[in-house]
Design a protein around this motif. Structure first.
Motif, mmCIF file in Angstrom:
data_model
loop_
_atom_site.group_PDB
_atom_site.id
_atom_site.type_symbol
_atom_site.label_atom_id
_atom_site.label_comp_id
_atom_site.label_asym_id
_atom_site.label_seq_id
_atom_site.Cartn_x
_atom_site.Cartn_y
_atom_site.Cartn_z
ATOM 1 N N GLY A 34 63.018 56.773 12.696
ATOM 2 C CA GLY A 34 61.683 57.308 12.458
ATOM 3 C C GLY A 34 60.840 57.295 13.725
ATOM 4 O O GLY A 34 60.075 58.218 13.981
ATOM 5 N N PHE A 35 60.991 56.269 14.541
ATOM 6 C CA PHE A 35 60.247 56.171 15.790
ATOM 7 C C PHE A 35 60.764 57.148 16.838
ATOM 8 O O PHE A 35 59.992 57.762 17.555
ATOM 9 C CB PHE A 35 60.328 54.728 16.324
ATOM 10 N N PHE A 82 61.132 46.161 16.374
ATOM 11 C CA PHE A 82 61.745 46.208 15.048
ATOM 12 C C PHE A 82 62.488 44.906 14.784
ATOM 13 O O PHE A 82 62.920 44.242 15.718
ATOM 14 C CB PHE A 82 62.738 47.381 14.965
ATOM 15 N N ASN A 83 62.637 44.557 13.495
ATOM 16 C CA ASN A 83 63.381 43.353 13.133
ATOM 17 C C ASN A 83 64.318 43.648 11.984
ATOM 18 O O ASN A 83 64.133 44.610 11.249
ATOM 19 C CB ASN A 83 62.415 42.218 12.780
ATOM 20 N N PRO A 89 60.735 46.258 8.420
ATOM 21 C CA PRO A 89 61.536 46.361 9.643
ATOM 22 C C PRO A 89 60.754 46.779 10.883
ATOM 23 O O PRO A 89 61.158 46.476 11.996
ATOM 24 C CB PRO A 89 62.593 47.408 9.296
ATOM 25 N N HIS A 90 59.634 47.483 10.718
ATOM 26 C CA HIS A 90 58.850 47.964 11.865
ATOM 27 C C HIS A 90 57.691 46.990 12.081
ATOM 28 O O HIS A 90 56.751 46.948 11.290
ATOM 29 C CB HIS A 90 58.334 49.367 11.585
ATOM 30 N N LEU A 118 64.652 44.162 18.042
ATOM 31 C CA LEU A 118 64.916 45.293 18.925
ATOM 32 C C LEU A 118 63.588 45.848 19.422
ATOM 33 O O LEU A 118 62.678 46.084 18.633
ATOM 34 C CB LEU A 118 65.685 46.381 18.166
ATOM 35 N N ALA A 119 63.480 46.025 20.736
ATOM 36 C CA ALA A 119 62.308 46.672 21.337
ATOM 37 C C ALA A 119 62.761 48.020 21.872
ATOM 38 O O ALA A 119 63.782 48.120 22.556
ATOM 39 C CB ALA A 119 61.743 45.814 22.464
ATOM 40 N N VAL A 120 62.001 49.072 21.562
ATOM 41 C CA VAL A 120 62.335 50.429 21.989
ATOM 42 C C VAL A 120 61.116 51.028 22.683
ATOM 43 O O VAL A 120 60.000 50.943 22.163
ATOM 44 C CB VAL A 120 62.754 51.324 20.800
#
Length: 145
Positions: A34-35, A82-83, A89-90, A118-120
């Motif tokens: 989605g991101f 995110f986790n 999760p966001h 997680l980092a995006v």
């Protein structure tokens, strides 16, 4: 004694009780899609800094730094975290621009249990870069019930 009528009147409220829910690896992957809009995510250029062992999951510091010159032609548009196992999760998205000076996000979060984060980063050229960390939590937060 509970009469059938009282039970009938109370029963609809029972349906609204909160249930323990956790994100999953699949839910996290969907949130990332989605991101990114489904674009590929490459590992690198992002540094997710969080302790690998956390005693208390109620307030866990973390920071994300992205290697970027932060110029008008080459900058970070957004950083998202995110986790895998918290109820949502966001975790967070921070919007940035070339005038930010440095592509960095620092915050605290709650961790329900040991999990992967997680980092995006979304860059101005349309690319997405990431880093991840595995965190072990000895005293969990986000307890529902």
């Amino acid at each position: 004694m509970i009469t059938p009528r009282r039970l009938f009147l109370a029963a609809p409220g029972l349906l609204l009780l909160p249930r323990a829910a956790h994100a999953t690896a699949e839910a996290m992957a969907e949130a990332v899609r989605g991101f990114t809009g489904g674009a590929p995510v490459t590992r690198g250029r992002v540094t997710l800094d969080i302790s690998p062992l956390v005693e208390n999951g109620n307030t866990v510091p973390l920071s994300v730094v992205v290697d970027s010159p932060m110029t008008a032609a080459d900058h970070v548009r957004a950083i998202a975290v995110f986790n895998e196992r918290n109820p949502q999760p966001h975790v967070i998205t921070a919007q940035l621009g070339p005038r930010a000076g440095r592509a960095m996000l620092a915050t605290h979060m709650r961790l329900a249990t040991s999990q992967r984060l997680l980092a995006v980063a979304s860059l101005s050229d349309g690319s997405f870069w990431s880093d991840e960390a595995q965190v072990v939590v000895t005293l969990a937060a986000c307890i529902e019930g």
